[in-house]
Design a protein around this motif. Structure first.
Motif, short mmCIF file in Angstrom:
data_model
loop_
_atom_site.label_atom_id
_atom_site.label_comp_id
_atom_site.label_asym_id
_atom_site.label_seq_id
_atom_site.Cartn_x
_atom_site.Cartn_y
_atom_site.Cartn_z
N LYS A 1 8.52 8.86 -12.46
CA LYS A 1 7.58 9.00 -11.37
C LYS A 1 6.61 7.83 -11.43
CE LYS A 1 7.63 14.06 -11.07
NZ LYS A 1 6.80 15.31 -11.09
N ALA A 2 6.37 7.21 -10.29
CA ALA A 2 5.43 6.09 -10.23
C ALA A 2 4.71 6.11 -8.90
CB ALA A 2 6.17 4.76 -10.42
N LYS B 1 0.84 -1.19 0.00
CA LYS B 1 0.00 0.00 0.00
C LYS B 1 0.88 1.25 0.00
CE LYS B 1 -3.81 2.22 2.50
NZ LYS B 1 -4.76 2.12 3.62
N GLY B 2 0.45 2.23 -0.78
CA GLY B 2 1.09 3.54 -0.73
C GLY B 2 2.50 3.59 -1.27
N LEU B 3 2.71 3.13 -2.52
CA LEU B 3 4.03 3.19 -3.15
C LEU B 3 4.17 4.47 -3.96
CD1 LEU B 3 6.73 2.01 -4.30
CD2 LEU B 3 5.33 0.97 -6.09
N THR B 4 5.25 5.19 -3.76
CA THR B 4 5.60 6.32 -4.62
C THR B 4 7.09 6.26 -4.93
OG1 THR B 4 6.01 7.81 -2.74
CG2 THR B 4 3.80 7.81 -3.69
N LEU B 5 7.44 6.56 -6.16
CA LEU B 5 8.83 6.54 -6.60
C LEU B 5 9.07 7.75 -7.48
CD1 LEU B 5 11.62 5.20 -7.05
CD2 LEU B 5 10.58 3.91 -8.93
N ASN B 6 10.09 8.52 -7.15
CA ASN B 6 10.48 9.70 -7.94
C ASN B 6 11.99 9.66 -8.13
OD1 ASN B 6 7.90 11.43 -8.06
ND2 ASN B 6 8.07 10.94 -5.90
N MET B 7 12.42 9.66 -9.38
CA MET B 7 13.85 9.60 -9.67
C MET B 7 14.19 10.59 -10.79
SD MET B 7 15.51 7.42 -7.78
CE MET B 7 16.98 7.28 -8.78
N ILE B 8 15.33 11.27 -10.65
CA ILE B 8 15.85 12.16 -11.68
C ILE B 8 17.30 11.76 -11.96
CG2 ILE B 8 16.44 14.52 -12.30
CD1 ILE B 8 14.22 15.47 -10.47
N ASP B 9 17.62 11.50 -13.23
CA ASP B 9 18.98 11.15 -13.63
C ASP B 9 19.42 12.12 -14.72
OD1 ASP B 9 21.37 10.07 -14.34
OD2 ASP B 9 20.64 8.01 -14.52
N PRO B 10 20.18 13.16 -14.33
CA PRO B 10 20.60 14.17 -15.33
C PRO B 10 21.60 13.63 -16.34
CG PRO B 10 21.67 14.57 -13.21
CD PRO B 10 20.67 13.47 -12.98
N THR B 11 22.25 12.50 -16.06
CA THR B 11 23.25 11.98 -16.99
C THR B 11 22.60 11.56 -18.31
OG1 THR B 11 23.03 9.75 -16.04
CG2 THR B 11 24.72 11.20 -15.11
N ASP B 12 21.36 11.08 -18.28
CA ASP B 12 20.67 10.75 -19.52
C ASP B 12 19.35 11.49 -19.66
OD1 ASP B 12 19.19 9.50 -17.60
OD2 ASP B 12 19.52 7.46 -18.36
#
Length: 548
Positions: free
Chosen positions: A250-251, A234-245
């Motif tokens: 966001k999920a 329950k309650g999954l959030t994922l935020n990732m930023i990769d400036p290399t590519d």
């Protein structure tokens, strides 16, 4: 990202999670909403105060630093023990030597730290040290090397209830000084509850990668004999930023609830286990229960994924399996569902949006439904008419139905394909299945709702041609197909009816329906080995094709 993976690995090497505060009288765990059906409550095993000390000693918890665990204080009361300010280091990260003069361990890598670790139900179980529950509260992973400190990881609580002797022995080996045991597999890995609550990982790497990973609750309930009564999150959030590519992810997921999970089936299907023993057991499962998808029910609620502007949204997916008195799957029903593919700002979103614009779409709205029944005695699969479809809004709808036998042989062949010793020749591997696979009837219906026009318009825009002229050319080619096939031995009546229906569908699309209803079941082995197709007449196949 490496730091995040280190934290996840450490979780996998430990116990479990979730500060559920269950009552000792066996009250059911609180938490996420459950899908269809009630689950049996978790009741803690009774401990044995007389042997609790021996269990703590076996777990290297008789004093701080006896093994890989150190703590600032402890309180043992009967079969319950509480440890304060706990530090645990995995066996792979510990110096082989014992300790220095001050009793401090020489450690490398990441330490697991917990504000409190509580054991309940300590005592010998069948002559082996065990417990009914362990809870670690206020957990964090702290790298020993400051250079590895590229984020943070915190878990409010981790919990494991009523582990099997093998599972308890594995945990004891993680706490002790010697070489840690491998995690139990198969039937040896068993417990009543494994859970985590408020998982919070943050990533901040030198290369510029940033993000966070949050889970409110995750649970595995009733794991026994390689089957889990429930797996839920329950309650999954994922935020990732990769400036290399130049990528951002966001999920989010509100809930996922899977009941009656057959881990052996799922593991074999995924190819994670390739040994001959696993292949043999998979073969036996699928031969006896070919309609078994590996679960009793699945509920996914509010799933959203966005990758650099390409967006996916599925509000709900629900599937349920019905079984006979022998436990064999006899029906799998997937309720009507919808999903959306859209775009927003971002590199992938711009590319995807440009492709959608060619077809005249701003987004794709897909929906579907499924229902399949299985008769184990006849080895017959029935795909229900009107209950199996895929639909693209303002595009098309595809309905399919039918009935075929030989599911058991086909499932067994698929199980063989996952084995390490699978035949090198796929044709040879599938021959037995083909000999038994027979189609009793089949129907495919395609209802156009503007997709053909969009397709011709898109192609015309790129080629510089007139879309109506392209449509006429395609219809003409279909109309000429019987002449082109006249020397092949194909039944001309069948070819003519199919070509007429396809040509009509292209010219004035309505609902294209293709039906097979052979006078006797059509065995695919005979069909594939047939040198002369003239026997496959319109009458013998019960073939019809129309656009109405």
């Amino acid at each position: 990202m490496k730091y995040l993976l280190t934290g996840v690995a450490a979780i996998a090497l430990l116990t479990a999670c979730g500060d559920k505060n269950k009552d000792k009288d066996g009250a059911s765990p609180a938490g996420i909403e459950l899908s269809d059906g009630k689950l049996q409550g978790v009741k803690l095993r009774k401990g044995d105060p007389a042997t609790a000390g021996a269990v703590l000693s076996a777990f290297s918890l008789d004093k701080s630093g006896s093994g890989r665990v150190s703590f600032t204080g402890s309180d043992v009361n009967g079969a319950k023990a509480v440890f304060k300010n706990v530090t645990l280091v995995s066996a792979e990260e510990m110096d082989a030597e014992e300790a220095d003069d001050d009793g401090e361990l020489h450690l490398k890598g990441s330490d697991l730290k917990a504000g409190e670790m509580t054991f309940e139900g300590l005592g010998m179980l069948n002559g082996k040290p065990n417990f009914s529950k362990i809870v670690l509260s206020d957990v964090s992973f702290v790298p020993k090397d400051p250079a590895e400190n590229q984020g943070s990881s915190k878990i409010k609580s981790m919990e494991l209830v009523n582990p099997s002797p093998e599972t308890a022995a594995w945990i004891a080996s993680l706490f002790g000084k010697g070489e840690a045991m491998d995690m139990p597999e198969g039937k040896a890995l068993a417990f009543d509850l494994w859970s985590m609550k408020d998982v919070n990982f943050k990533i901040d790497e030198e290369e510029g990668q940033k993000g966070d990973f949050l889970i409110s609750t995750v649970e595995v309930l009733g794991l026994k004999d390689e089957k889990a009564a429930q797996m839920a999150m329950k309650g999954l959030t994922l935020n990732m930023i990769d400036p290399t590519d130049n990528t951002d992810l966001k999920a989010s997921l509100r809930d996922v609830d899977i009941r009656g999970v057959n881990l052996a089936v799922l593991k074999g299907m995924s190819g994670e286990e390739a040994g001959s023993g696993v292949a043999a057991s998979m073969l036996e499962v699928f031969q006896n229960d070919p309609a078994n998808p590996g679960y009793d029910s699945v509920l996914i609620d509010d799933l959203k994924i966005a990758v650099s502007g390409a967006e996916f949204d599925m509000p709900k997916l629900k599937s349920k399996v019905s079984r006979d008195k022998k436990g064999r799957a006899v029906k799998v029903v997937t309720d009507p569902f919808k999903m959306t593919l859209g775009t927003s700002e971002g590199e992938l979103g711009e590319k995807f949006g440009a492709q959608l614009a060619l077809l005249g779409y701003e987004k794709l709205e897909l929906s579907g439904q499924g229902e399949q029944a299985y008769d184990p005695d006849k080895d017959m699969v029935t795909i229900a008419k009107g209950k199996n479809f895929w639909k693209l809004e303002d595009g098309f709808r595809v309905d399919f139905s039918g009935q075929y036998e030989g599911a058991s042989a086909m499932a067994a062949a698929q199980a063989k394909a996952t084995a390490a010793d699978a035949p090198a020749d796929p044709g040879s591997m599938m021959q037995d299945a083909m000999d038994k696979l027979a189609i009793h009837n089949f129907q495919l219906a395609i209802d156009d709702d503007g997709f053909l026009a969009r397709g011709f318009n898109a192609y015309a825009a790129q080629s510089g041609e007139d879309p109506q002229q392209l449509r006429s050319q395609a219809a003409g080619m279909m109309a000429m197909a019987p002449m082109m096939a006249s020397g092949s031995g194909i039944d001309m009546e069948l070819a003519s009816e199919l070509a007429t229906a396809l040509s009509s569908f292209i010219t004035d699309p309505k609902t294209l329906t293709i039906t097979l209803a052979p006078a006797k079941p059509l065995r695919l082995a005979e069909f594939s080995e047939m040198d002369d197709p003239s026997a496959l007449t319109k009458t013998a196949l019960g073939f019809t094709a129309k656009n109405e």
